[in-house]
Design a protein around this motif. Sequence first.
Motif, PDB file in Angstrom:
ATOM      1  N   THR A 293       0.788  -1.073  -0.043  1.00  0.00           N
ATOM      2  CA  THR A 293      -0.173   0.010  -0.104  1.00  0.00           C
ATOM      3  C   THR A 293       0.851   1.317   0.084  1.00  0.00           C
ATOM      4  O   THR A 293       1.825   1.332   0.452  1.00  0.00           O
ATOM      5  CB  THR A 293      -0.947   0.131   1.256  1.00  0.00           C
ATOM      6  OG1 THR A 293       0.051   0.004   2.558  1.00  0.00           O
ATOM      7  CG2 THR A 293      -1.784  -1.265   1.187  1.00  0.00           C
ATOM      8  N   SER A 294       0.507   2.254  -0.894  1.00  0.00           N
ATOM      9  CA  SER A 294       1.142   3.482  -0.774  1.00  0.00           C
ATOM     10  C   SER A 294       0.332   4.609   0.120  1.00  0.00           C
ATOM     11  O   SER A 294       0.905   5.673   0.380  1.00  0.00           O
ATOM     12  CB  SER A 294       1.473   3.976  -2.148  1.00  0.00           C
ATOM     13  OG  SER A 294       0.173   4.162  -2.948  1.00  0.00           O
ATOM     14  N   LYS A 295      -0.929   4.292   0.410  1.00  0.00           N
ATOM     15  CA  LYS A 295      -1.636   5.075   1.410  1.00  0.00           C
ATOM     16  C   LYS A 295      -2.419   4.400   2.068  1.00  0.00           C
ATOM     17  O   LYS A 295      -2.526   2.941   2.034  1.00  0.00           O
ATOM     18  CB  LYS A 295      -2.652   6.071   0.341  1.00  0.00           C
ATOM     19  CG  LYS A 295      -2.046   6.981  -0.608  1.00  0.00           C
ATOM     20  CD  LYS A 295      -3.196   7.604  -1.453  1.00  0.00           C
ATOM     21  CE  LYS A 295      -2.512   8.476  -2.441  1.00  0.00           C
ATOM     22  NZ  LYS A 295      -1.860   9.638  -1.694  1.00  0.00           N
ATOM     23  N   ASP A 296      -3.040   4.887   3.197  1.00  0.00           N
ATOM     24  CA  ASP A 296      -3.888   4.033   4.261  1.00  0.00           C
ATOM     25  C   ASP A 296      -5.220   3.457   3.403  1.00  0.00           C
ATOM     26  O   ASP A 296      -5.739   4.598   2.590  1.00  0.00           O
ATOM     27  CB  ASP A 296      -4.517   5.050   5.407  1.00  0.00           C
ATOM     28  CG  ASP A 296      -3.122   5.429   6.224  1.00  0.00           C
ATOM     29  OD1 ASP A 296      -2.055   4.675   6.353  1.00  0.00           O
ATOM     30  OD2 ASP A 296      -3.547   6.264   7.131  1.00  0.00           O
ATOM     31  N   ILE A 297      -5.428   2.441   3.655  1.00  0.00           N
ATOM     32  CA  ILE A 297      -6.514   1.762   3.068  1.00  0.00           C
ATOM     33  C   ILE A 297      -7.511   1.196   4.167  1.00  0.00           C
ATOM     34  O   ILE A 297      -7.187   0.845   4.879  1.00  0.00           O
ATOM     35  CB  ILE A 297      -6.250   0.892   1.769  1.00  0.00           C
ATOM     36  CG1 ILE A 297      -5.465   1.457   0.919  1.00  0.00           C
ATOM     37  CG2 ILE A 297      -7.354  -0.073   1.498  1.00  0.00           C
ATOM     38  CD1 ILE A 297      -4.646   0.320  -0.043  1.00  0.00           C
ATOM     39  N   PHE A 298      -8.957   1.349   3.816  1.00  0.00           N
ATOM     40  CA  PHE A 298     -10.074   0.977   4.758  1.00  0.00           C
ATOM     41  C   PHE A 298     -10.851  -0.071   4.216  1.00  0.00           C
ATOM     42  O   PHE A 298     -10.800  -0.179   2.871  1.00  0.00           O
ATOM     43  CB  PHE A 298     -10.736   2.177   5.181  1.00  0.00           C
ATOM     44  CG  PHE A 298     -10.041   3.081   5.784  1.00  0.00           C
ATOM     45  CD1 PHE A 298      -9.727   3.147   7.403  1.00  0.00           C
ATOM     46  CD2 PHE A 298      -9.666   4.251   5.092  1.00  0.00           C
ATOM     47  CE1 PHE A 298      -8.753   4.172   7.675  1.00  0.00           C
ATOM     48  CE2 PHE A 298      -9.093   5.427   5.792  1.00  0.00           C
ATOM     49  CZ  PHE A 298      -8.522   5.347   7.157  1.00  0.00           C
ATOM     50  N   ILE A 299     -11.429  -0.873   5.076  1.00  0.00           N
ATOM     51  CA  ILE A 299     -12.262  -2.051   4.468  1.00  0.00           C
ATOM     52  C   ILE A 299     -13.313  -1.416   3.827  1.00  0.00           C
ATOM     53  O   ILE A 299     -13.849  -0.453   3.962  1.00  0.00           O
ATOM     54  CB  ILE A 299     -13.106  -2.501   5.775  1.00  0.00           C
ATOM     55  CG1 ILE A 299     -11.986  -3.311   6.603  1.00  0.00           C
ATOM     56  CG2 ILE A 299     -14.185  -3.644   5.080  1.00  0.00           C
ATOM     57  CD1 ILE A 299     -12.666  -3.971   7.827  1.00  0.00           C
ATOM     58  N   GLY A 300     -13.350  -1.970   2.360  1.00  0.00           N
ATOM     59  CA  GLY A 300     -14.369  -1.787   1.363  1.00  0.00           C
ATOM     60  C   GLY A 300     -13.573  -0.722   0.491  1.00  0.00           C
ATOM     61  O   GLY A 300     -14.342  -0.690  -0.678  1.00  0.00           O
ATOM     62  N   ASP A 301     -12.537  -0.209   0.698  1.00  0.00           N
ATOM     63  CA  ASP A 301     -11.839   0.873  -0.352  1.00  0.00           C
ATOM     64  C   ASP A 301     -11.252  -0.208  -1.712  1.00  0.00           C
ATOM     65  O   ASP A 301     -10.982  -1.195  -1.333  1.00  0.00           O
ATOM     66  CB  ASP A 301     -10.622   1.515   0.012  1.00  0.00           C
ATOM     67  CG  ASP A 301     -11.065   2.605   1.062  1.00  0.00           C
ATOM     68  OD1 ASP A 301     -12.126   2.833   1.177  1.00  0.00           O
ATOM     69  OD2 ASP A 301     -10.140   3.075   1.541  1.00  0.00           O
ATOM     70  N   THR A 302     -11.484   0.409  -2.726  1.00  0.00           N
ATOM     71  CA  THR A 302     -10.853  -0.112  -3.786  1.00  0.00           C
ATOM     72  C   THR A 302      -9.512  -0.051  -4.004  1.00  0.00           C
ATOM     73  O   THR A 302      -8.797   1.043  -3.796  1.00  0.00           O
ATOM     74  CB  THR A 302     -11.587   0.484  -5.218  1.00  0.00           C
ATOM     75  OG1 THR A 302     -12.997   0.209  -5.037  1.00  0.00           O
ATOM     76  CG2 THR A 302     -11.247  -0.211  -6.651  1.00  0.00           C
ATOM     77  N   PHE A 303      -8.963  -1.103  -4.486  1.00  0.00           N
ATOM     78  CA  PHE A 303      -7.485  -0.953  -4.640  1.00  0.00           C
ATOM     79  C   PHE A 303      -7.097  -0.420  -6.168  1.00  0.00           C
ATOM     80  O   PHE A 303      -7.786  -0.589  -7.034  1.00  0.00           O
ATOM     81  CB  PHE A 303      -6.943  -2.469  -4.748  1.00  0.00           C
ATOM     82  CG  PHE A 303      -6.772  -3.106  -3.381  1.00  0.00           C
ATOM     83  CD1 PHE A 303      -6.066  -2.551  -2.439  1.00  0.00           C
ATOM     84  CD2 PHE A 303      -7.260  -4.160  -3.172  1.00  0.00           C
ATOM     85  CE1 PHE A 303      -6.023  -3.049  -1.088  1.00  0.00           C
ATOM     86  CE2 PHE A 303      -7.309  -4.948  -1.853  1.00  0.00           C
ATOM     87  CZ  PHE A 303      -6.661  -4.282  -0.851  1.00  0.00           C
TER      88      PHE A 303
END
Length: 345
Positions: A293-303
């Motif tokens: 990951t290059s940023k914070d990602i949350f549940i449900g976010d699209t890659f």
Amino acid sequence: MRKFGKLNIYDNKPTIIAEAGVNHNCKLSLAKKYVDLAKDGGADAIKFQTYKADTLVSKISPAYWDLKKEKTSSQYKLFKKYDKFNKSEYSALHQYCKKKKIEFMTTVFDYQEIDNYDDLISVYKISSSDITNVPLLKKIGSKKKNVCLSTGASTINEIKFALNNLNLNKNKVCIMHCVLNYPTEPQHANLKFIKELKRIFPDFIIGYSDHVKADEDLNCIKLAYDYGAKIIEKHFTHNKKLKGNDHYHAMDKHDMYKLYNYYKYIDLLNKSSKNKIINESNSRKYARRSIYTSKDIFIGDTFTPINLTTKRPNTGLCASKWNKIIGKKSKKNLISGSLIKKDYF
């Protein structure tokens, strides 16, 4: 590897004959030292010369060598200096070679002596000077042993003449390219003729007897082998600085060992496998990249290419899976710099 008499013919390097000749000055202790040096240098065989001046040359025979290097202008006078060894000395050298596990060879120049020395010899060497010597050729041929035939100063028809008189099976003869000049200038070595000999005599082993002064990298010998010379003979000395006879165009133990190590290294380089990947597992793991990951990602976010990147090492989801993850939804909350695994989407 196959056998030629008791000599080994290799698939990956030349068979080397250290031509000590009479450089021992008829001193048995020095001749044995030559055996030690040749063995230490990696030679397969050491060869001496057996003759008597009175049966080899007439007293009016002029020199054919470089008189700047060897000042003796009479063949008879030169050969007379070095003809003191007899059967007892050569028998002692033969036994010493057996002890040291290096093949003993000697060129017997007098056909009347062939029977006397036959018990010491598994491979006969015939000098270029005797390629037209019918009595010697027939006598050696009658022994039905392997023969190295030097061909210096000869024509193709003369080589065929010698082979006819030897009357041996083709697998028993090594035809050795040679230039009968002492020394031979590099530009006159005519090494490409080795290929011609291979073409004309396809069923024979081809070799090379070298009279070129040894350069630092022994390029003449290497090129001769590359052109197809399986057996290579080179004059051998304990001191290349000595004047006269065969010292000035010879190789020494250090040259021999350098050549031995060169072919040992080439053999390593030629090791092959049907598999493309050899001992590269760590490189595949640590030099290749995984998806991070290059940023914070949350549940449900699209890659997306915005919130993902690729970095070493390849311990997570391989970068080759990039197209498969783009557009998928994250099952986890991930901070920037997290390694992506296959169960995260």
